[in-house]
Design an enzyme around this catalytic site. Structure first.
Site, PDB file in Angstrom:
ATOM      1  N   ASN A   7       0.871  -1.184   0.000  1.00  0.00           N
ATOM      2  CA  ASN A   7       0.000   0.000   0.000  1.00  0.00           C
ATOM      3  C   ASN A   7       0.907   1.233   0.000  1.00  0.00           C
ATOM      4  O   ASN A   7       1.438   1.605   1.040  1.00  0.00           O
ATOM      5  CB  ASN A   7      -0.899  -0.047   1.245  1.00  0.00           C
ATOM      6  N   TRP A   8       1.049   1.828  -1.172  1.00  0.00           N
ATOM      7  CA  TRP A   8       1.993   2.947  -1.299  1.00  0.00           C
ATOM      8  C   TRP A   8       1.411   4.255  -0.776  1.00  0.00           C
ATOM      9  O   TRP A   8       2.088   5.282  -0.767  1.00  0.00           O
ATOM     10  CB  TRP A   8       2.449   3.091  -2.753  1.00  0.00           C
ATOM     11  N   LYS A   9       0.152   4.238  -0.411  1.00  0.00           N
ATOM     12  CA  LYS A   9      -0.531   5.414   0.158  1.00  0.00           C
ATOM     13  C   LYS A   9      -0.295   6.637  -0.739  1.00  0.00           C
ATOM     14  O   LYS A   9      -0.208   6.491  -1.963  1.00  0.00           O
ATOM     15  CB  LYS A   9      -0.073   5.641   1.603  1.00  0.00           C
ATOM     16  N   HIS A  94      -9.774   1.236   4.999  1.00  0.00           N
ATOM     17  CA  HIS A  94      -8.516   1.514   5.699  1.00  0.00           C
ATOM     18  C   HIS A  94      -8.753   2.526   6.820  1.00  0.00           C
ATOM     19  O   HIS A  94      -9.525   3.474   6.659  1.00  0.00           O
ATOM     20  CB  HIS A  94      -7.470   2.044   4.704  1.00  0.00           C
ATOM     21  N   GLU A  96      -7.052   4.927   7.884  1.00  0.00           N
ATOM     22  CA  GLU A  96      -6.753   6.336   7.572  1.00  0.00           C
ATOM     23  C   GLU A  96      -7.947   6.994   6.902  1.00  0.00           C
ATOM     24  O   GLU A  96      -8.210   8.177   7.124  1.00  0.00           O
ATOM     25  CB  GLU A  96      -5.490   6.419   6.693  1.00  0.00           C
ATOM     26  N   GLY A 172       2.154   2.554  11.071  1.00  0.00           N
ATOM     27  CA  GLY A 172       3.116   3.643  10.943  1.00  0.00           C
ATOM     28  C   GLY A 172       3.797   4.045  12.241  1.00  0.00           C
ATOM     29  O   GLY A 172       4.438   5.091  12.311  1.00  0.00           O
ATOM     30  N   SER A 212       3.142  -1.617  10.668  1.00  0.00           N
ATOM     31  CA  SER A 212       4.577  -1.560  10.953  1.00  0.00           C
ATOM     32  C   SER A 212       5.337  -2.829  10.560  1.00  0.00           C
ATOM     33  O   SER A 212       6.301  -3.221  11.231  1.00  0.00           O
ATOM     34  CB  SER A 212       4.829  -1.224  12.429  1.00  0.00           C
ATOM     35  N   GLY A 233       2.683  -0.925   4.448  1.00  0.00           N
ATOM     36  CA  GLY A 233       2.593   0.478   4.052  1.00  0.00           C
ATOM     37  C   GLY A 233       3.972   1.075   3.855  1.00  0.00           C
ATOM     38  O   GLY A 233       4.617   0.880   2.824  1.00  0.00           O
ATOM     39  N   GLY A 234       4.462   1.775   4.870  1.00  0.00           N
ATOM     40  CA  GLY A 234       5.734   2.514   4.779  1.00  0.00           C
ATOM     41  C   GLY A 234       6.885   1.717   4.181  1.00  0.00           C
ATOM     42  O   GLY A 234       7.620   2.222   3.321  1.00  0.00           O
TER      43      GLY A 234
HETATM   44  P1  PGA Z   1       2.512   0.682   7.808  1.00  0.00           P
HETATM   45  O1  PGA Z   1       1.040   0.811   7.179  1.00  0.00           O
HETATM   46  O2  PGA Z   1       3.104  -0.586   7.259  1.00  0.00           O
HETATM   47  O3  PGA Z   1       3.229   1.903   7.364  1.00  0.00           O
HETATM   48  O4  PGA Z   1       2.332   0.605   9.297  1.00  0.00           O
HETATM   49  C1  PGA Z   1       0.226  -0.298   7.003  1.00  0.00           C
HETATM   50  C2  PGA Z   1      -1.074   0.134   6.418  1.00  0.00           C
HETATM   51  O5  PGA Z   1      -1.557   1.219   6.740  1.00  0.00           O
HETATM   52  O6  PGA Z   1      -1.674  -0.567   5.591  1.00  0.00           O
END
Ligand code: PGA
Length: 259
Positions: A7-9, A94, A96, A172, A212, A233-234
């Site tokens: 997930n490159w957000k 998600h 967010e 995150g 994370s 994500g990150g």
């Molecule tokens: P993260 O994000 O790996 O940066 O914690 C995961 C996600 O939001 O899908």
């Protein structure tokens, strides 16, 4: 089988997305058994990234969709539009989007319905906040999300759905739950799915972990048979990290094969 969702957000533009997609393909080269990899760039990069991954083993995912097919919905993108771009998967619910965009379980249910109607594979996120965890309400929170979202949803095949258990406090932050906690929650999620999707065999629905995940902790989750993969994500926009996660996946898959 293990699934890795990247997930490159909102972290990369078109050029970086294309470079990351190429790097992801390179990282998969020469492996005996391949994990299922889904990369989810921002909307603006979907078309260019599709050119890179079309006819490859990597699937293209979107980070969101709207719950109608077309109409006067300024700024929104429909499931039908996504399929035009070669998208096969979509992330829904998600945390967010729940937090910053006010998405409710009802909106998420409509999105899931729309995604399924357009033959998109759904990656549905669930998870509790830090305060819910503190007060011991994590199961109740996850149960409510699943019950509200899947009420009345008809799923034709278990392959169309993945659940990502993502504790909000782990996203995150560098904090991760104990693997045993994730396993217990996965089992709980499957028991709820048995109730809300009675026509499906909940054991066949993939349940992933997210929050994370990095190269140095991926293996501890992946080696568990009941954790079907990771939503990253990150770390997924850092090629060296992504490669380490894919290495960990290959290690697990190769070991399973030689058993
Ligand atoms: P993260 O994000 O790996 O940066 O914690 C995961 C996600 O939001 O899908």
């Amino acid at each position: 089988m293990k699934t890795i969702i990247a997930n490159w957000k909102m972290n990369v533009g078109v050029r970086e997305s294309v470079a990351l997609a190429r790097g992801t393909l390179l990282a998969l080269r020469g492996r005996r058994i391949l994990p299922e990899v889904v990369i989810c760039p921002p909307f603006i990069a979907l078309s260019e990234v599709h050119k890179v991954v079309a006819r490859s083993v990597v699937f293209l995912g979107a980070q969101n969709l709207f719950w109608e097919d077309h109409g006067a919905y300024t700024g929104e993108i429909s499931g039908r539009m996504l399929t035009e771009l070669g998208v096969s998967h979509v992330i829904v619910g998600h945390s967010e989007r729940r937090e910053y965009l006010g998405e409710t379980d009802e909106m998420i249910r409509n999105k899931v319905t729309q995604a399924l109607a357009n033959q998109l594979n759904v990656i549905m996120c669930v998870g509790e906040t830090a305060s819910e965890r503190k007060s011991g309400e994590q199961r109740e929170r996850v149960r409510t999300q699943l019950v509200h979202v899947f009420a009345g949803v008809r799923l034709k095949s278990h392959e169309r759905l993945m659940i990502a258990y993502e504790p909000v406090w782990a996203i995150g932050t560098g904090e991760i739950p104990e693997v045993a906690e994730v396993l217990a929650m996965n089992e709980y999620i499957r028991s709820i799915l048995t109730d809300v999707l009675p026509e499906m065999d909940a054991n066949k629905i993939r349940v992933l972990y997210g929050g994370s995940v990095e190269g140095n902790n991926a293996y501890s989750f992946l080696r568990e048979q009941k954790i079907d993969g990771l939503l990253v994500g990150g770390a997924s926009v850092k090629l060296n990290q992504l490669k380490e996660i894919i290495d960990a996946t290959s290690e697990v898959l190769d070991a399973q094969k030689s058993l």
